[in-house]
Design a protein around this motif. Sequence first.
Motif, PDB file in Angstrom:
ATOM      1  N   GLU A 181      50.329  39.583  47.368  1.00  0.00           N
ATOM      2  CA  GLU A 181      49.921  40.812  48.126  1.00  0.00           C
ATOM      3  C   GLU A 181      49.423  42.046  47.635  1.00  0.00           C
ATOM      4  OE1 GLU A 181      52.808  41.333  51.114  1.00  0.00           O
ATOM      5  OE2 GLU A 181      52.232  39.643  52.288  1.00  0.00           O
ATOM      6  N   TYR A 182      50.174  42.334  46.459  1.00  0.00           N
ATOM      7  CA  TYR A 182      49.805  43.878  45.722  1.00  0.00           C
ATOM      8  C   TYR A 182      48.593  43.375  45.059  1.00  0.00           C
ATOM      9  CZ  TYR A 182      50.079  47.319  42.089  1.00  0.00           C
ATOM     10  OH  TYR A 182      49.512  48.044  41.150  1.00  0.00           O
ATOM     11  N   ALA A 183      48.311  42.251  44.404  1.00  0.00           N
ATOM     12  CA  ALA A 183      46.994  42.074  43.823  1.00  0.00           C
ATOM     13  C   ALA A 183      45.854  42.051  44.703  1.00  0.00           C
ATOM     14  CB  ALA A 183      47.124  40.693  43.011  1.00  0.00           C
ATOM     15  N   GLU A 184      45.893  41.761  45.796  1.00  0.00           N
ATOM     16  CA  GLU A 184      44.784  41.684  47.027  1.00  0.00           C
ATOM     17  C   GLU A 184      44.669  43.264  47.176  1.00  0.00           C
ATOM     18  OE1 GLU A 184      45.531  39.454  50.371  1.00  0.00           O
ATOM     19  OE2 GLU A 184      45.616  37.610  49.014  1.00  0.00           O
ATOM     20  N   ASN A 230      45.482  45.726  45.203  1.00  0.00           N
ATOM     21  CA  ASN A 230      44.904  46.541  43.969  1.00  0.00           C
ATOM     22  C   ASN A 230      44.314  45.686  42.986  1.00  0.00           C
ATOM     23  OD1 ASN A 230      46.749  49.359  44.264  1.00  0.00           O
ATOM     24  ND2 ASN A 230      47.851  47.252  45.089  1.00  0.00           N
ATOM     25  N   PRO A 231      43.092  45.378  43.373  1.00  0.00           N
ATOM     26  CA  PRO A 231      42.278  44.398  42.551  1.00  0.00           C
ATOM     27  C   PRO A 231      41.993  44.791  41.163  1.00  0.00           C
ATOM     28  CG  PRO A 231      40.704  45.311  44.335  1.00  0.00           C
ATOM     29  CD  PRO A 231      42.187  45.805  44.516  1.00  0.00           C
ATOM     30  N   ASN A 232      41.920  46.232  40.775  1.00  0.00           N
ATOM     31  CA  ASN A 232      41.706  46.630  39.361  1.00  0.00           C
ATOM     32  C   ASN A 232      42.835  46.848  38.688  1.00  0.00           C
ATOM     33  OD1 ASN A 232      38.954  46.383  40.155  1.00  0.00           O
ATOM     34  ND2 ASN A 232      39.126  48.560  41.136  1.00  0.00           N
ATOM     35  N   ALA A 233      44.110  46.571  39.248  1.00  0.00           N
ATOM     36  CA  ALA A 233      45.264  46.938  38.431  1.00  0.00           C
ATOM     37  C   ALA A 233      45.853  46.036  37.521  1.00  0.00           C
ATOM     38  CB  ALA A 233      46.611  46.848  39.634  1.00  0.00           C
ATOM     39  N   ARG A 234      46.148  46.156  36.357  1.00  0.00           N
ATOM     40  CA  ARG A 234      46.471  45.233  35.381  1.00  0.00           C
ATOM     41  C   ARG A 234      48.239  44.743  35.630  1.00  0.00           C
ATOM     42  NH1 ARG A 234      47.936  45.957  29.006  1.00  0.00           N
ATOM     43  NH2 ARG A 234      48.566  43.653  28.648  1.00  0.00           N
ATOM     44  N   LEU A 235      48.126  43.750  36.246  1.00  0.00           N
ATOM     45  CA  LEU A 235      49.635  43.425  36.662  1.00  0.00           C
ATOM     46  C   LEU A 235      50.311  42.752  35.362  1.00  0.00           C
ATOM     47  CD1 LEU A 235      51.232  43.679  39.437  1.00  0.00           C
ATOM     48  CD2 LEU A 235      50.655  41.396  39.826  1.00  0.00           C
ATOM     49  N   ILE A 236      51.538  43.705  34.947  1.00  0.00           N
ATOM     50  CA  ILE A 236      52.389  42.788  34.047  1.00  0.00           C
ATOM     51  C   ILE A 236      53.604  42.178  34.857  1.00  0.00           C
ATOM     52  CG2 ILE A 236      53.763  43.265  32.167  1.00  0.00           C
ATOM     53  CD1 ILE A 236      52.102  45.984  31.689  1.00  0.00           C
ATOM     54  N   LYS A 237      53.692  40.788  34.291  1.00  0.00           N
ATOM     55  CA  LYS A 237      54.726  39.911  34.975  1.00  0.00           C
ATOM     56  C   LYS A 237      55.889  39.778  34.202  1.00  0.00           C
ATOM     57  CE  LYS A 237      50.804  37.371  37.331  1.00  0.00           C
ATOM     58  NZ  LYS A 237      50.382  36.262  37.670  1.00  0.00           N
ATOM     59  N   LEU A 238      56.848  40.395  34.566  1.00  0.00           N
ATOM     60  CA  LEU A 238      58.126  40.185  33.887  1.00  0.00           C
ATOM     61  C   LEU A 238      59.146  39.851  34.937  1.00  0.00           C
ATOM     62  CD1 LEU A 238      58.080  43.444  31.578  1.00  0.00           C
ATOM     63  CD2 LEU A 238      57.359  41.217  30.922  1.00  0.00           C
ATOM     64  N   GLY A 239      58.959  39.203  35.716  1.00  0.00           N
ATOM     65  CA  GLY A 239      59.729  38.393  36.782  1.00  0.00           C
ATOM     66  C   GLY A 239      60.259  37.224  36.414  1.00  0.00           C
TER      67      GLY A 239
END
Length: 439
Positions: free
Chosen positions: A62-65, A67-76
Amino acid sequence: MFSSFVCIPRAISFQSITSHSSSKSEKAQRIDHHFRKIHRSVNMESLQNRYLFAEIFMRESEYAERNPNARLIKLGIGDTTEPIPDIITSAMAEQALALSIAQGYKGYGPEQGNRELKRAIAETFYKDMQVKENEIFVSDGAQCDISRVQMLLDSSLSIAVQDPTFPAYIDSSVIVGRGGTFKAESGKYKKIVYMKCGAENNFFPNLSTTPRTDLIFFCSPNNPTGSAASRQQLKQLVEFAKENGSIIIYDAAYAAYISDESPRSIFEIPGAKEVAIEISSFSKFAGFTGVRLGWTVVPEELLYANGYPIIKDYDRIVCTCFNGASNIVQAGGLACLSPQGFQALKRTMRNYMENAKILVDTFESLGLKVYGGKNGPYVWVHFPGLSSWQVFNQILERAAIVTVPGIGFGPGGEGYIRLSAFGHRDSVLEASRRLRMLL
């Protein structure tokens, strides 16, 4: 420092989303199901919401949709990211190519696993512990083995779990009927004993006040706290199980990351073979999260109340419900345990633990209490006075970093978040920079 975490700009309720469309076909389905005689399992109905990591993935998506330009860092989710060393992938490729010629083709193997691999597991992880090859059952991963062990043992048996704990122990127990009703006010299932393992008791339960149960799920190094039980603590646990006639189901999936004198196996403790089953995995130390390979040790000394060996029933479960791990994957597992392969994997594990240190240092510099990151690839951070879903949402929304809320691991995890060190170094460094700016 924490004031910005108190209000959530967009709170997301922790529940599944269902569609309410009313097409003709759906109406027909709603009518048709009334004529069916099969009712939904009451155990499945008892499960609360969706599986933790599926819920996190939904929120991440949902966050990625939005914020399509965000560089998501996955530490989950604790998914490995570094490539598997070539010596290991080459062994799997060679085994796969051999299937294309008559001389190299293999069909079914032993359900219990390749004998050479079982011998290598015994020599690598259980040297001087008297674990025999026939007591090792090679599988497609530790999480699958957790469910096979649940199938092995009667659904009427009572269980205890660490709190916080890996959710699969609780969820699989509920599915087989050991959970009882869920109590929303406490966040606990009625029939499950939750052994509090927090900073106040050095992440080890107070066994003097723990009621007797038939089964005890125990993970060391612990997921999510990253804490490894000491030799003295495990001696207490084994003695507790002996006194109560209990079975310990011991998850050693992260044992290869232990850097101090903490035991890497429950079978380092005298008498443990009489009271314990050990489950382990290639997923986290070898990067086999998508390749799938694990093993379970069921000692010959472990007996039912009538004296019947439990290993015989587990062998029957494996032969009935599982056709054995892939020959290709087992070739990779054997390469992992070769001298060159294991040394290469140690370098990868050191890289992950260096990531953990970066995260620990980051949060400590911000004045927060931080645990883990020394004997396991998880960092457990306390945010006093805040709910863990609040912290999760704020770090996601304002820093584009995915973590795991501690409450997802049980009531004892409230107020904490877990971060995984299984990331690329540049991502971990960038996450550190963002967190310092955010907090």
